[in-house]
Design an enzyme around this catalytic site. Structure first.
Site, PDB file in Angstrom:
ATOM      1  N   LYS A  47       2.313   1.986  -5.176  1.00 36.77           N
ATOM      2  CA  LYS A  47       3.036   1.480  -6.358  1.00 36.77           C
ATOM      3  C   LYS A  47       2.225   1.662  -7.640  1.00 36.77           C
ATOM      4  CE  LYS A  47       3.347  -2.512  -4.355  1.00 36.77           C
ATOM      5  NZ  LYS A  47       2.855  -2.148  -3.007  1.00 36.77           N
ATOM      6  N   ASP A  86       0.817  -1.227   0.000  1.00 40.05           N
ATOM      7  CA  ASP A  86       0.000   0.000   0.000  1.00 40.05           C
ATOM      8  C   ASP A  86       0.843   1.266   0.000  1.00 40.05           C
ATOM      9  OD1 ASP A  86      -2.208  -1.752   0.298  1.00 40.05           O
ATOM     10  OD2 ASP A  86      -1.810  -1.813   2.450  1.00 40.05           O
ATOM     11  N   GLY A 115     -11.047  -3.426   2.147  1.00 37.54           N
ATOM     12  CA  GLY A 115     -11.709  -2.314   2.833  1.00 37.54           C
ATOM     13  C   GLY A 115     -11.300  -2.196   4.303  1.00 37.54           C
TER      14      GLY A 115
HETATM   15  P1  IMP Z   1      -2.422 -12.914   1.890  1.00 40.83           P
HETATM   16  O1  IMP Z   1      -1.496 -12.339   0.890  1.00 40.83           O
HETATM   17  O2  IMP Z   1      -3.866 -12.723   1.549  1.00 40.83           O
HETATM   18  O3  IMP Z   1      -2.097 -14.337   2.227  1.00 40.83           O
HETATM   19  O4  IMP Z   1      -2.229 -12.107   3.282  1.00 40.83           O
HETATM   20  C1  IMP Z   1      -1.044 -12.196   4.055  1.00 40.83           C
HETATM   21  C2  IMP Z   1      -0.692 -10.853   4.670  1.00 40.83           C
HETATM   22  O5  IMP Z   1      -0.311  -9.953   3.641  1.00 40.83           O
HETATM   23  C3  IMP Z   1      -1.843 -10.176   5.421  1.00 40.83           C
HETATM   24  O6  IMP Z   1      -1.292  -9.463   6.518  1.00 40.83           O
HETATM   25  C4  IMP Z   1      -2.394  -9.198   4.404  1.00 40.83           C
HETATM   26  O7  IMP Z   1      -3.045  -8.101   5.012  1.00 40.83           O
HETATM   27  C5  IMP Z   1      -1.119  -8.775   3.707  1.00 40.83           C
HETATM   28  N1  IMP Z   1      -1.332  -8.317   2.321  1.00 40.83           N
HETATM   29  C6  IMP Z   1      -1.530  -9.077   1.230  1.00 40.83           C
HETATM   30  N2  IMP Z   1      -1.664  -8.310   0.140  1.00 40.83           N
HETATM   31  C7  IMP Z   1      -1.537  -7.045   0.548  1.00 40.83           C
HETATM   32  C8  IMP Z   1      -1.526  -5.792  -0.149  1.00 40.83           C
HETATM   33  O8  IMP Z   1      -1.671  -5.688  -1.364  1.00 40.83           O
HETATM   34  N3  IMP Z   1      -1.338  -4.684   0.631  1.00 40.83           N
HETATM   35  C9  IMP Z   1      -1.124  -4.760   1.976  1.00 40.83           C
HETATM   36  N4  IMP Z   1      -1.121  -5.903   2.652  1.00 40.83           N
HETATM   37  C10 IMP Z   1      -1.314  -7.040   1.941  1.00 40.83           C
END
Ligand code: IMP
Length: 419
Positions: A16, A13, A296
């Site tokens: 990018k 976040d 969200g």
């Molecule tokens: P996953 O990628 O859904 O397995 O989530 C694993 C961790 O990465 C969690 O803490 C999510 O909140 C974080 N996460 C995954 N994708 C993003 C993103 O695009 N931005 C910020 N955090 C992310």
């Protein structure tokens, strides 16, 4: 010409999407190399908001190729929805290329993720619930389905029945073969026109001296090897992930740009030493609109962490920085930057590799005067308040990398070039 990698230096976040959108005006191809629809890249164009999950952020510019490499895990339903959504807003997506070797997120991946998160009880990761972790786990365990498998009825039938049998035996999950088979065969039919050997394509473009941007998703501290494990995503988000996630050699990368927010945010669980729990945290969240583009969820907010930036510079080999959301700090009288950590009375300058040590670290702050002026009206670096310039200099000093791009508002025109 040049091959540029753009990566997040924090927990994702960082902005990018808009940096890639800005740089893509000169690029011939934008390439995603890892992650999946857990990513949410936001781009504002003439007041309209676009959020990309799987399609590279360059899709808004005509002419360049948008490439999804083998390192990405693709939920075909979400990809097709995203394509249709873009088309309904007048964006042609005829320049999309999808790797036949990219792994497919299946319906049972979301279910397994839900069950595993539930089972973790107090140690929940706080995932995006997009099935990302289980899809990558199946890839590594050599039982995943790939995009190319959706194009062949016989192979799809074989692999799907083996997978459903496995999950029935292990987790007692009961899925109807016929329903998933028909659904995924249809996805294959719809996606067929995009599917290609993306490694070959990207290497050909390089031979033709084209400008290529590799668009990272998530951020360095979410990298499965270099991040705050286990509170990470399941892919290599660092610049090195480009080589395996596309099929190019490391000698082909010319430059690595790190995107860094002027403060820190984090979604999901896990330690966060510079987190601000009080009023200032709320100001950053509201002014910075810190709510997840995919889920969200409210993002946790904190002061800038220079130790993390230094670490990101090291593991990514950063050449330069794009600093985003400076304007969010406009109203703060005093601003803190973490320049080191203190652990059991000792000063630590390098990011500790043990999570329990890091959890026990206290930030050592340098406090600076805020500028208390609206920076979003500024159109060139020279016109920034002196205090804001000092803040940027401090970030450069503590991170050991120069800021080349600076964003002071969400519009395309508000990404300023320095130097
Ligand atoms: P996953 O990628 O859904 O397995 O989530 C694993 C961790 O990465 C969690 O803490 C999510 O909140 C974080 N996460 C995954 N994708 C993003 C993103 O695009 N931005 C910020 N955090 C992310």
């Amino acid at each position: 010409m040049s091959n540029l990698v753009v990566v997040g230096t924090q927990w994702g976040d960082e902005g990018k999407g808009r940096v890639v959108d800005f740089l893509s005006k000169k690029a011939d191809a934008i390439v995603r190399f890892q992650g999946g629809s857990n990513a949410g890249h936001t781009v504002m164009v003439t007041g309209e908001k676009f959020i990309f999950h799987l399609v590279p952020s360059g899709a808004l510019r005509r002419g360049e190729k948008c490439i999804i490499g083998n390192g990405v895990v693709v939920d075909p339903r979400e990809l097709l929805e995203e394509i249709k959504n873009l088309q309904s807003r007048g964006i042609k997506v005829d320049n999309l290329y999808l790797s036949g070797s990219a792994h497919v997120v299946m319906p049972y991946h979301r279910k397994i993720e839900e069950m595993e998160e539930e089972q973790r009880d107090k140690q929940k990761i706080g995932t995006t619930k997009r099935g990302i972790g289980p899809a990558y786990a199946d890839k590594i365990a050599r039982k995943g389905l790939r995009i190319a498998d959706l194009l062949d009825k016989k192979i799809l039938a074989q692999k799907l029945s083996a997978a459903l049998k496995f999950w029935k035996d292990i987790y007692s999950l009961n899925y109807s073969f016929d329903k998933i088979f028909e659904e995924y065969l249809n996805y294959g039919r719809e996606l067929r026109k995009y599917v290609t050997d993306t490694s070959l394509l990207v290497n050909q473009l390089m031979q033709e001296n084209k400008d290529i941007i590799f668009e990272g998703a998530q951020g360095t501290l979410l990298d499965v090897d270099h991040g705050t494990y286990p509170y990470v995503t399941s892919s290599n988000t660092v610049s090195g992930g480009v080589c395996t996630g596309i099929g190019i050699g490391p000698t082909r990368i010319d430059k690595v740009l790190g995107v860094v927010k002027a403060y820190t945010t984090r979604v999901g669980k896990g330690p966060f030493p510079t987190e601000i729990k009080g009023e200032i945290g709320k100001i950053l969240r509201e002014k910075g609109k810190e709510y997840g583009a995919t889920t969200g969820r409210a993002r946790r907010c904190g002061w800038f962490d220079g130790v993390i930036l230094r670490y990101a510079a090291r593991v990514n080999g950063l050449d330069e920085l794009a600093l985003t959301k400076l304007d969010v700090l406009d109203e703060l009288e005093r601003i803190k930057i973490c320049v080191a950590y203190k652990y059991k009375g000792k000063i630590i300058k390098d990011f500790p590799f043990q999570l329990n040590v890091w959890e026990g670290c206290e930030p050592v702050y340098k406090e600076m005067e805020g500028w208390m002026k609206d920076t979003s009206i500024v159109n060139k670096y020279e016109d920034l308040p002196e205090e804001a310039k000092r803040y940027i200099n401090m970030i450069e000093k503590v991170g050991g990398v120069f800021v080349h791009l600076l964003s002071v508002a969400p519009q395309r025109s508000k990404l300023l070039t320095i130097g």
